[in-house]
Design an enzyme around this catalytic site. Structure first.
Site, PDB file in Angstrom:
ATOM      1  N   PRO A  56      21.251  40.068 -46.392  1.00 22.00           N
ATOM      2  CA  PRO A  56      22.060  39.035 -47.048  1.00 22.00           C
ATOM      3  C   PRO A  56      21.181  38.081 -47.859  1.00 22.00           C
ATOM      4  O   PRO A  56      20.591  37.152 -47.336  1.00 22.00           O
ATOM      5  CB  PRO A  56      22.746  38.320 -45.882  1.00 22.00           C
ATOM      6  CG  PRO A  56      21.821  38.514 -44.724  1.00 22.00           C
ATOM      7  CD  PRO A  56      21.165  39.850 -44.929  1.00 22.00           C
ATOM      8  N   ASP A 227      16.121  35.744 -47.369  1.00 21.96           N
ATOM      9  CA  ASP A 227      16.889  36.501 -46.380  1.00 21.96           C
ATOM     10  C   ASP A 227      17.577  35.475 -45.479  1.00 21.96           C
ATOM     11  O   ASP A 227      16.917  34.804 -44.683  1.00 21.96           O
ATOM     12  CB  ASP A 227      15.942  37.394 -45.579  1.00 21.96           C
ATOM     13  CG  ASP A 227      16.647  38.197 -44.488  1.00 21.96           C
ATOM     14  OD1 ASP A 227      17.823  37.923 -44.200  1.00 21.96           O
ATOM     15  OD2 ASP A 227      15.990  39.089 -43.914  1.00 21.96           O
ATOM     16  N   HIS A 228      18.897  35.359 -45.591  1.00 25.98           N
ATOM     17  CA  HIS A 228      19.611  34.308 -44.881  1.00 25.98           C
ATOM     18  C   HIS A 228      19.540  34.460 -43.361  1.00 25.98           C
ATOM     19  O   HIS A 228      19.802  33.512 -42.626  1.00 25.98           O
ATOM     20  CB  HIS A 228      21.078  34.276 -45.326  1.00 25.98           C
ATOM     21  CG  HIS A 228      21.681  32.905 -45.294  1.00 25.98           C
ATOM     22  ND1 HIS A 228      21.489  32.029 -44.248  1.00 25.98           N
ATOM     23  CD2 HIS A 228      22.480  32.255 -46.168  1.00 25.98           C
ATOM     24  CE1 HIS A 228      22.145  30.903 -44.484  1.00 25.98           C
ATOM     25  NE2 HIS A 228      22.745  31.013 -45.644  1.00 25.98           N
ATOM     26  N   ARG A 229      19.168  35.639 -42.896  1.00 28.70           N
ATOM     27  CA  ARG A 229      19.027  35.831 -41.455  1.00 28.70           C
ATOM     28  C   ARG A 229      17.792  35.115 -40.908  1.00 28.70           C
ATOM     29  O   ARG A 229      17.745  34.773 -39.722  1.00 28.70           O
ATOM     30  CB  ARG A 229      18.939  37.320 -41.131  1.00 28.70           C
ATOM     31  CG  ARG A 229      20.142  38.143 -41.590  1.00 28.70           C
ATOM     32  CD  ARG A 229      19.893  39.624 -41.467  1.00 28.70           C
ATOM     33  NE  ARG A 229      18.707  40.042 -42.240  1.00 28.70           N
ATOM     34  CZ  ARG A 229      18.228  41.284 -42.254  1.00 28.70           C
ATOM     35  NH1 ARG A 229      18.815  42.232 -41.521  1.00 28.70           N
ATOM     36  NH2 ARG A 229      17.165  41.586 -42.977  1.00 28.70           N
TER      37      ARG A 229
END
Length: 255
Positions: A56, A227-229
């Site tokens: 994401p 990377d939104h994680r």
């Protein structure tokens, strides 16, 4: 041409099924040149497809005044010790920003987040047939002369396809600079497991305002893809602001 015989090398021909597929799309035989995928291009295609599909992404855009950094570069190059590039200085600034905000120097795994102790920065270098990303290790502790020397060597050996695997694997953060090609701004696809990649556009003169007073500045447009994680918006924004401050006020870390 073949060096041994002086004859032109035969051009590869597209497989029959591909020719038929292209004809169905209205692309006539003889109107194109076919080049088979080599191992590097296949690997790039696979990794970027997986990244774009599975990670994401989100992007943060920033504008950074580069006049002080460009002036510092001129002073350094006037010393006669070699030539420092703008990219060398930006690598150093990125390393220092990662040291200030180590939460941005992170990788996601299904078992937990990995926070890297050093800024091992992968720098995109164009080469025939693809792209290579040699890694400048521990950018936060090296001076700009070390960075310049190492990057010249890594880039030259990367273009010659003579890098060893430890020299292009294991990076924690990436930089891609297309400003030298006249690209104003762009966003990059992440290179997992790295949590961020910084895309740097061309330095351009722009009108800006200090209060109501206009002035002209040399501005870099940058995009931080995350990377939104592993790296959320607040962390990415804090890192980008730290990077901006370092670029706009380089005296503290260059003198």
């Amino acid at each position: 041409m073949s060096e041994a015989t002086g004859k032109a090398r035969p051009q590869p021909t597209a497989p029959d099924e591909l020719v038929a597929q292209l004809e169905q799309q209205g692309i006539a035989p003889g109107s194109y040149r076919f080049q088979p995928l080599d191992l590097m291009r296949k690997a790039i295609a696979r990794r970027m497809t997986e990244s774009f599909r599975d990670v994401p992404h989100f992007a943060l855009l920033g504008k950074i005044e580069a006049d002080a950094l460009l002036a510092a570069r001129m002073r350094l190059n006037a010393q006669g010790r070699g030539r420092i590039s703008l990219n060398d200085l930006l690598i150093k600034a990125a390393g220092l920003a990662l040291a200030r905000f180590p939460a941005a120097n992170a990788s996601y795994t299904e078992r937990g987040l990995i926070f890297h102790r050093h800024a091992d920065i992968a720098v995109a270098v164009a080469m025939e047939g693809g792209l290579v990303t040699p890694i400048l290790r521990q950018a936060e502790v090296k001076d700009v002369w070390q960075i310049s020397t190492e990057m010249k060597d890594l880039a030259a050996r990367g273009r010659a396809k003579r890098l060893l695997p430890p020299e292009y694997t294991g990076g924690t953060f990436s930089i891609s600079n297309l400003g030298m090609y006249g690209v104003a701004s762009f966003g990059s696809i992440l290179n997992p497991p790295q949590g961020c990649i910084l895309s740097i556009g061309q330095a351009e003169k722009q009108y800006r305002f200090r209060g109501d007073d206009p002035y002209v500045a040399t501005v870099l447009e940058v995009t931080l893809t995350c990377d939104h994680r592993a790296v959320d918006g607040a962390i990415g924004a804090q890192w980008l602001d730290a990077f901006r401050q370092l670029v706009e006020s380089p005296q503290a870390w260059l003198d």
